[in-house]
Scaffold this active site. Structure first.
Site, PDB file in Angstrom:
ATOM      1  N   ASN A 150     -52.356 -54.466 -21.105  1.00 22.55           N
ATOM      2  CA  ASN A 150     -52.317 -53.908 -19.753  1.00 22.55           C
ATOM      3  C   ASN A 150     -53.241 -52.685 -19.751  1.00 22.55           C
ATOM      4  OD1 ASN A 150     -51.700 -52.654 -17.347  1.00 22.55           O
ATOM      5  ND2 ASN A 150     -49.576 -52.168 -17.886  1.00 22.55           N
ATOM      6  N   GLU A 188     -44.362 -47.851 -14.329  1.00 21.55           N
ATOM      7  CA  GLU A 188     -45.217 -46.897 -13.611  1.00 21.55           C
ATOM      8  C   GLU A 188     -45.255 -47.212 -12.120  1.00 21.55           C
ATOM      9  OE1 GLU A 188     -48.509 -47.428 -16.253  1.00 21.55           O
ATOM     10  OE2 GLU A 188     -47.360 -46.417 -17.824  1.00 21.55           O
ATOM     11  N   LYS A 245     -53.995 -50.825 -17.301  1.00 19.27           N
ATOM     12  CA  LYS A 245     -53.579 -49.809 -16.329  1.00 19.27           C
ATOM     13  C   LYS A 245     -54.800 -49.328 -15.526  1.00 19.27           C
ATOM     14  CE  LYS A 245     -49.739 -48.772 -19.369  1.00 19.27           C
ATOM     15  NZ  LYS A 245     -48.770 -47.825 -19.871  1.00 19.27           N
ATOM     16  N   GLU A 288     -39.767 -53.006 -21.761  1.00 12.95           N
ATOM     17  CA  GLU A 288     -40.538 -51.789 -22.039  1.00 12.95           C
ATOM     18  C   GLU A 288     -39.643 -50.570 -21.811  1.00 12.95           C
ATOM     19  OE1 GLU A 288     -45.053 -52.602 -21.661  1.00 12.95           O
ATOM     20  OE2 GLU A 288     -44.341 -51.984 -19.707  1.00 12.95           O
ATOM     21  N   HIS A 297     -43.834 -53.053 -13.348  1.00 13.82           N
ATOM     22  CA  HIS A 297     -44.078 -52.096 -14.434  1.00 13.82           C
ATOM     23  C   HIS A 297     -43.408 -50.763 -14.095  1.00 13.82           C
ATOM     24  CE1 HIS A 297     -46.052 -49.421 -17.232  1.00 13.82           C
ATOM     25  NE2 HIS A 297     -46.314 -50.490 -17.951  1.00 13.82           N
ATOM     26  N   SER A 316     -45.782 -48.373 -26.892  1.00 19.53           N
ATOM     27  CA  SER A 316     -46.369 -47.845 -28.134  1.00 19.53           C
ATOM     28  C   SER A 316     -46.518 -48.899 -29.229  1.00 19.53           C
ATOM     29  CB  SER A 316     -45.565 -46.646 -28.640  1.00 19.53           C
ATOM     30  OG  SER A 316     -45.636 -45.588 -27.685  1.00 19.53           O
ATOM     31  N   GLY A 339     -46.495 -45.009 -23.919  1.00 17.46           N
ATOM     32  CA  GLY A 339     -47.527 -43.975 -24.045  1.00 17.46           C
ATOM     33  C   GLY A 339     -47.086 -42.739 -24.807  1.00 17.46           C
TER      34      GLY A 339
END
Ligand code: 13P
Length: 256
Positions: free
Chosen positions: A12, A101, A14, A169, A99, A214, A175
């Site tokens: 991904n 985010e 992003k 996730e 996701h 990660s 991240g």
């Protein structure tokens, strides 16, 4: 891993990637050629601006290309959005929905995520549906409750192993360089597998459950070896061909 399930190693990108990044994409497309591609599926989801050119760059490669989000509608007055039909029109075969985010930045609810997944399936685009607990939810011991709710409310009734992928996730692992312990990943994936089987019967046995958060070349083999971990959804490490391919190739030993 899950018996008789073909793992998926997905990147991904992003909001990263300019035309210059197509060199990395090309290198990934070249790197996944070979006998391992019969056993392991690979996918990169670049930003929408690169979607069409990305599919053109990898036509000779088993690497699939997907998008990072879609609208619930097929077309219409929704400035700035893209539809699943547009993704299919660019030869994209997957779309990530839900996701964390997007759930955070755009206040996306489980119901909206489910409607997006339904739109993807209607356009013949496979949906990668993301779920995962926040750090606070984990500390409060709510991880499995959150996963149960998100899975129930974000996944459409028509889910099949060919058209739906779940990505677990943990939000606090995205991240950050942090990952859950192997025991925690195993517990979460076993729980999700049981929930999928309870809802989708035998189909639920082969719906892939990816781990994301990660994933790096250094930890991929250990994470991918865990029961019911059927691949990875990779953020930062998917931007560099060398790192993505190292993660992909961790299956060379796992499947040997
Ligand atoms: P990182 O691999 O950068 O932690 O991102 C994971 C992710 O959010 C993939 O969708």
């Amino acid at each position: 891993m899950t018996p008789d399930v073909r793992p998926l190693v997905a990147g991904n990108w992003k909001m990263n990637g300019l035309r210059a990044s197509l060199d990395q994409l090309k290198a990934i497309g070249e790197g996944v050629k070979g006998p391992l591609s019969d056993k392991v599926e690979s996918l990169i989801c670049p930003p929408a601006t690169l979607l069409y050119v990305a599919t053109a760059v990898v036509t000779e490669s088993p690497l699939a290309i997907g998008a990072q989000d879609c609208h619930t509608a097929i077309s219409g007055a929704h400035t700035g959005d893209i539809s699943a039909e547009m993704i299919a029109d660019c030869f994209g075969t997957y779309v990530i929905v839900g996701h964390s985010e997007r759930r955070t930045d755009h206040a996306e609810s489980d119901a909206l995520v489910r409607a997006k997944a339904e739109a993807a399936l209607a356009a013949d685009v496979a949906a990668i549906i993301c779920i995962g607990e926040t750090g606070d939810e984990r500390k409060a011991g709510q991880t499995l409750d959150v996963l149960e709710r998100q899975l129930r409310d974000s996944v459409p009734d028509g889910a099949t192993a060919a058209r739906v992928v779940i990505a677990y996730e943990p939000v606090w692992a995205i991240g950050t360089g942090l990952t859950p312990s192997a025991a925690d990943v195993e517990e979460a994936h076993a729980f999700l597998r049981a929930e999928l089987i309870a809802r989708f019967s035998s189909e639920g046995k082969s719906i892939r459950i990816l781990y994301g958060g990660s994933v790096k070349p250094g930890n991929a083999a250990d994470l991918m070896a865990i029961a019911n971990v059927d691949g990875a959804l990779i953020g930062g490490a998917s931007l560099k061909a060398e790192d993505f391919l190292a993660i992909y190739r961790s299956y060379e030993t796992l499947l040997a």
